[in-house]
Design a protein around this motif. Structure first.
Motif, short mmCIF file in Angstrom:
data_model
loop_
_atom_site.label_atom_id
_atom_site.label_comp_id
_atom_site.label_asym_id
_atom_site.label_seq_id
_atom_site.Cartn_x
_atom_site.Cartn_y
_atom_site.Cartn_z
N ARG A 30 0.84 -1.50 -0.46
CA ARG A 30 -0.08 0.09 0.17
C ARG A 30 0.49 1.15 0.20
O ARG A 30 2.14 0.99 0.75
CB ARG A 30 -0.90 -0.46 1.54
N PRO A 68 1.47 4.58 1.47
CA PRO A 68 1.31 5.93 2.96
C PRO A 68 0.14 7.66 2.20
O PRO A 68 1.67 7.84 1.53
CB PRO A 68 2.06 5.86 4.08
N ARG A 69 -0.09 7.30 2.48
CA ARG A 69 -1.10 8.86 2.20
C ARG A 69 -0.75 9.74 3.51
O ARG A 69 -0.89 11.63 2.56
CB ARG A 69 -2.64 8.92 1.89
N ALA A 119 0.18 7.10 8.51
CA ALA A 119 -0.15 5.88 8.30
C ALA A 119 1.38 5.41 7.71
O ALA A 119 1.37 4.47 6.93
CB ALA A 119 -0.56 5.62 6.65
N LEU A 120 1.85 6.17 7.43
CA LEU A 120 3.95 5.43 6.95
C LEU A 120 4.18 5.49 8.34
O LEU A 120 4.65 4.41 8.29
CB LEU A 120 4.51 6.99 6.30
N LEU A 180 3.05 1.99 8.49
CA LEU A 180 3.87 0.79 7.56
C LEU A 180 5.01 0.71 8.88
O LEU A 180 5.79 -0.25 9.13
CB LEU A 180 4.22 1.58 6.37
#
Length: 261
Positions: A220, A222-223, A227-228, A231
């Motif tokens: 995926r 990350p936006r 989110a990053l 991850l």
């Protein structure tokens, strides 16, 4: 997504055959005049006695510095094959999955002091030039790049997350500002020593290479910074910390094996 990495101090030997670098053919032709200017100034300095010291490098690198004189005729090779060292060993571009390699080629940019931002597949020649060097007629290399990079880097970053694995001298040439800074993450690496968290250097390079690899291999994109961080947390403990200048720090724990090396 934009993943920014520093060049390695050590670089592979020049290719034995092939075409030399065409500064105008590299991406972002608007930067070609600066590349030409730096090439000329670097060749001039590198042909003089004491060139290594003048560039702020060890005298033991004199032979490598001497190669700077002939960079316009040196056969070029892919940037990912030029840069060596622990960071690039951890990224291990050659063993990425096909999808991961495509993402790396699209997202990763090495902040070269000579060539500007280069993708893994861009053809460059090995060189010796630190970002902190000062060149006759040019001034400090970092200041020269700082004067021209903002439009190019802003376009590269778009509205995606910017993951910054560069060392401080390379990070000084550009970072997003204003609203774009909200998507910026500077990667810092820490190790636990005698119960205290301390910043590490050698292990930091290794870990930043791993972070780049994890992002490129993920299923995926990350936006957001959050989110990053989520991850990266699947691989190593990490924490998102506000940066007073805007954006974030991603504080990552160094793998135990890397913190020893």
């Amino acid at each position: 997504m934009l993943i920014l990495l520093p060049p390695s101090e050590g670089k592979a030997a020049p290719a034995r055959r092939g075409r030399p670098v065409d500064p105008a053919a590299l991406p972002h032709p608007v930067l070609a005049p600066v590349r030409e200017e730096l090439l000329d100034a670097l060749a001039d300095v590198s042909g003089r006695p004491g060139a290594a010291e003048a560039l702020g490098l060890s005298p033991g690198l004199a032979d490598e510095v001497a190669r700077n004189v002939s960079l316009r005729t040196t056969p070029a090779r892919r940037a990912i094959d030029v840069y060596t060292g622990v960071l690039y060993a951890a990224l291990d571009h050659a063993t990425l999955t096909p999808a991961g390699r495509r993402r790396a080629n699209r997202w990763v940019r090495v902040q070269s002091a000579l060539w500007g931002p280069v993708a893994p597949t861009d053809a460059i020649a090995p060189y010796r030039l630190p970002m902190t060097a000062s060149l006759p007629g040019v001034g400090t290399v970092a200041a020269r790049w700082r004067a021209v990079l903002a439009p190019v880097m802003t376009e590269l970053a778009g509205d995606g997350v910017v993951v910054d694995g560069r060392s401080s001298s390379y990070a000084s040439v550009w970072r997003p500002t204003g609203d774009a800074a909200k998507a910026y993450l500077g990667v810092r690496v820490f190790s636990e020593v005698a119960g205290r968290r301390t910043v590490v250097s050698h292990a930091a390079k290794h870990t930043r290479g791993l972070v780049a690899r994890w992002i490129c291999e993920a299923d995926r994109t990350p936006r957001t910074p959050k989110a990053l961080a989520a991850l990266v947390a699947e691989h190593r403990p990490c924490e998102l910390v506000p940066d007073p200048r805007g954006g974030w720090f991603l504080d990552v724990d160094a793998p135990a094996a890397a913190s020893v090396g």
